[in-house]
Write a protein that holds these residues in place. Structure first.
Motif, PDB file in Angstrom:
ATOM      1  N   PHE A  98       0.811  -1.213   0.000  1.00  0.00           N
ATOM      2  CA  PHE A  98       0.000   0.000   0.000  1.00  0.00           C
ATOM      3  C   PHE A  98       0.853   1.275   0.000  1.00  0.00           C
ATOM      4  CE2 PHE A  98      -2.660  -3.369   1.597  1.00  0.00           C
ATOM      5  CZ  PHE A  98      -3.871  -3.146   0.951  1.00  0.00           C
ATOM      6  N   GLY A  99       2.128   1.124  -0.317  1.00  0.00           N
ATOM      7  CA  GLY A  99       2.988   2.288  -0.459  1.00  0.00           C
ATOM      8  C   GLY A  99       3.515   2.856   0.839  1.00  0.00           C
ATOM      9  N   ALA A 100       3.438   2.084   1.924  1.00  0.00           N
ATOM     10  CA  ALA A 100       3.966   2.544   3.215  1.00  0.00           C
ATOM     11  C   ALA A 100       5.295   1.839   3.483  1.00  0.00           C
ATOM     12  CB  ALA A 100       2.978   2.244   4.334  1.00  0.00           C
TER      13      ALA A 100
ATOM     14  N   PHE B  76      -7.932   2.879   4.225  1.00  0.00           N
ATOM     15  CA  PHE B  76      -9.151   2.106   4.477  1.00  0.00           C
ATOM     16  C   PHE B  76      -8.987   0.665   3.986  1.00  0.00           C
ATOM     17  CE2 PHE B  76     -13.325   0.463   3.293  1.00  0.00           C
ATOM     18  CZ  PHE B  76     -14.052   0.710   4.453  1.00  0.00           C
ATOM     19  N   ILE B  77      -8.441   0.518   2.775  1.00  0.00           N
ATOM     20  CA  ILE B  77      -8.237  -0.822   2.211  1.00  0.00           C
ATOM     21  C   ILE B  77      -7.189  -1.584   3.020  1.00  0.00           C
ATOM     22  CG2 ILE B  77      -7.567  -2.122   0.142  1.00  0.00           C
ATOM     23  CD1 ILE B  77      -8.496   0.356  -1.479  1.00  0.00           C
ATOM     24  N   TYR B  78      -6.128  -0.873   3.401  1.00  0.00           N
ATOM     25  CA  TYR B  78      -5.063  -1.490   4.200  1.00  0.00           C
ATOM     26  C   TYR B  78      -5.610  -1.960   5.551  1.00  0.00           C
ATOM     27  CZ  TYR B  78      -0.702  -1.743   6.943  1.00  0.00           C
ATOM     28  OH  TYR B  78       0.324  -2.152   7.754  1.00  0.00           O
ATOM     29  N   ALA B  79      -6.375  -1.092   6.216  1.00  0.00           N
ATOM     30  CA  ALA B  79      -6.956  -1.440   7.517  1.00  0.00           C
ATOM     31  C   ALA B  79      -7.903  -2.629   7.378  1.00  0.00           C
ATOM     32  CB  ALA B  79      -7.692  -0.237   8.100  1.00  0.00           C
ATOM     33  N   SER B  80      -8.671  -2.670   6.285  1.00  0.00           N
ATOM     34  CA  SER B  80      -9.583  -3.794   6.052  1.00  0.00           C
ATOM     35  C   SER B  80      -8.801  -5.094   5.903  1.00  0.00           C
ATOM     36  CB  SER B  80     -10.422  -3.548   4.792  1.00  0.00           C
ATOM     37  OG  SER B  80     -11.194  -2.377   4.946  1.00  0.00           O
ATOM     38  N   SER B  81      -7.633  -5.013   5.244  1.00  0.00           N
ATOM     39  CA  SER B  81      -6.783  -6.194   5.086  1.00  0.00           C
ATOM     40  C   SER B  81      -6.251  -6.663   6.439  1.00  0.00           C
ATOM     41  CB  SER B  81      -5.609  -5.881   4.156  1.00  0.00           C
ATOM     42  OG  SER B  81      -6.064  -5.432   2.909  1.00  0.00           O
ATOM     43  N   VAL B  82      -5.890  -5.703   7.298  1.00  0.00           N
ATOM     44  CA  VAL B  82      -5.383  -6.045   8.632  1.00  0.00           C
ATOM     45  C   VAL B  82      -6.497  -6.696   9.464  1.00  0.00           C
ATOM     46  CG1 VAL B  82      -4.409  -5.133  10.784  1.00  0.00           C
ATOM     47  CG2 VAL B  82      -3.601  -4.252   8.592  1.00  0.00           C
TER      48      VAL B  82
ATOM     49  N   LEU C 247      -8.274   1.121  14.498  1.00  0.00           N
ATOM     50  CA  LEU C 247      -7.420   0.706  13.384  1.00  0.00           C
ATOM     51  C   LEU C 247      -7.655   1.588  12.168  1.00  0.00           C
ATOM     52  CD1 LEU C 247      -5.384  -1.454  12.383  1.00  0.00           C
ATOM     53  CD2 LEU C 247      -7.345  -2.768  11.588  1.00  0.00           C
ATOM     54  N   TYR C 248      -8.931   1.814  11.827  1.00  0.00           N
ATOM     55  CA  TYR C 248      -9.255   2.640  10.656  1.00  0.00           C
ATOM     56  C   TYR C 248      -8.799   4.085  10.837  1.00  0.00           C
ATOM     57  CZ  TYR C 248     -11.855  -0.999   8.221  1.00  0.00           C
ATOM     58  OH  TYR C 248     -12.187  -2.148   7.545  1.00  0.00           O
ATOM     59  N   VAL C 249      -8.875   4.587  12.056  1.00  0.00           N
ATOM     60  CA  VAL C 249      -8.423   5.960  12.322  1.00  0.00           C
ATOM     61  C   VAL C 249      -6.897   6.038  12.322  1.00  0.00           C
ATOM     62  CG1 VAL C 249      -8.352   7.801  14.070  1.00  0.00           C
ATOM     63  CG2 VAL C 249     -10.491   6.609  13.626  1.00  0.00           C
ATOM     64  N   GLY C 250      -6.257   5.008  12.902  1.00  0.00           N
ATOM     65  CA  GLY C 250      -4.808   5.057  13.104  1.00  0.00           C
ATOM     66  C   GLY C 250      -3.954   4.754  11.897  1.00  0.00           C
ATOM     67  N   VAL C 251      -4.449   3.909  10.991  1.00  0.00           N
ATOM     68  CA  VAL C 251      -3.629   3.480   9.845  1.00  0.00           C
ATOM     69  C   VAL C 251      -3.136   4.646   8.985  1.00  0.00           C
ATOM     70  CG1 VAL C 251      -3.822   2.336   7.585  1.00  0.00           C
ATOM     71  CG2 VAL C 251      -4.265   1.061   9.670  1.00  0.00           C
ATOM     72  N   PRO C 252      -4.012   5.556   8.516  1.00  0.00           N
ATOM     73  CA  PRO C 252      -3.502   6.648   7.677  1.00  0.00           C
ATOM     74  C   PRO C 252      -2.481   7.527   8.405  1.00  0.00           C
ATOM     75  CG  PRO C 252      -5.898   6.535   7.587  1.00  0.00           C
ATOM     76  CD  PRO C 252      -5.468   5.643   8.703  1.00  0.00           C
ATOM     77  N   ILE C 253      -2.665   7.703   9.721  1.00  0.00           N
ATOM     78  CA  ILE C 253      -1.777   8.571  10.500  1.00  0.00           C
ATOM     79  C   ILE C 253      -0.432   7.900  10.737  1.00  0.00           C
ATOM     80  CG2 ILE C 253      -1.461   9.731  12.731  1.00  0.00           C
ATOM     81  CD1 ILE C 253      -4.603   9.878  12.824  1.00  0.00           C
ATOM     82  N   LEU C 254      -0.470   6.652  11.194  1.00  0.00           N
ATOM     83  CA  LEU C 254       0.762   5.953  11.570  1.00  0.00           C
ATOM     84  C   LEU C 254       1.542   5.448  10.357  1.00  0.00           C
ATOM     85  CD1 LEU C 254       1.391   5.794  14.570  1.00  0.00           C
ATOM     86  CD2 LEU C 254       0.822   3.376  14.523  1.00  0.00           C
TER      87      LEU C 254
END
Length: 199
Positions: free
Chosen positions: A98-100, A164-170, A148-155
């Motif tokens: 996801f480019g992170a 959102f897609i990344y968090a859904s995968s987690v 998780l959904y709130v934290g993923v884009p920030i962290l």
């Protein structure tokens, strides 16, 4: 200080994620956090199984022997810790898709703090009615997913849409891990490692 983000994640989660991101803690700090909060369900479950008895809605309360409850609680404690580490590992492995480019410590932080509400559900075991524990468990699970959904884009420093897609995968990986733990438990119980009940 250990657990210093705990209140913030409940009171103002978005701001707290920014605080966590601004000063990433060490691997040892994350480990200490996980080891402390994992004690909550292990200790509360032991106490309720031995001293309070579980009510499943019908019949008398179910009690376990102290030895059996100790074994289950210790196994639960280590399973929870291993589960968080495995989730952190899977989150780290998927991040590059996801480019992170997070470190493992960052994804462990994500796994540790998002799983904390689930661990806090352990306090519900002090009122060992199955319907109550299940209800509180669902609330804890919902809040963990929200964190998780709130934290993923920030962290992870990725756009919200990709986050959102990344968090859904987690979340999917977390559910798979849960099924694996439940399957392993069922296999062990059927192999003669089940709990010993008192009458």
């Amino acid at each position: 200080m250990i657990l210093n983000h705990l209140w913030g994640l409940y009171a103002h989660p978005k701001e707290e994620w920014h605080t966590i991101d601004a000063r990433h803690e060490s691997f040892r700090y994350s480990l200490a956090h996980i080891m402390i909060v994992a004690l909550i369900p292990a200790i509360c479950t032991y106490f309720s199984a031995v001293h309070l008895g579980w009510s499943i809605g019908v019949g008398e309360r179910i009690y376990l022997t102290a030895d059996s409850a100790t074994l289950i609680s210790v196994a639960m404690y280590f399973a929870l810790i291993i589960g968080v580490f495995a989730l952190g590992l899977l989150a780290h492995w998927m991040a590059h898709t996801f480019g992170a480019e997070p470190t493992y410590t960052q994804t462990l932080e994500l796994a540790a703090y998002t799983s904390t509400p689930l661990f806090m559900v352990g306090f519900a075991a002090l009122y060992p009615e199955l319907w109550f524990v299940m209800s509180v468990g669902l609330v804890g699970l919902a809040y963990s997913v929200y964190l998780l959904y709130v934290g993923v884009p920030i962290l992870m420093h990725i756009p919200e849409e990709r986050g959102f897609i990344y968090a859904s995968s987690v979340v999917t990986c977390g559910l798979v891990l849960l099924v694996c733990v439940m399957t392993a438990t069922a296999i062990l119980w059927s192999s003669g490692f089940g709990p010993a009940f008192t009458h």
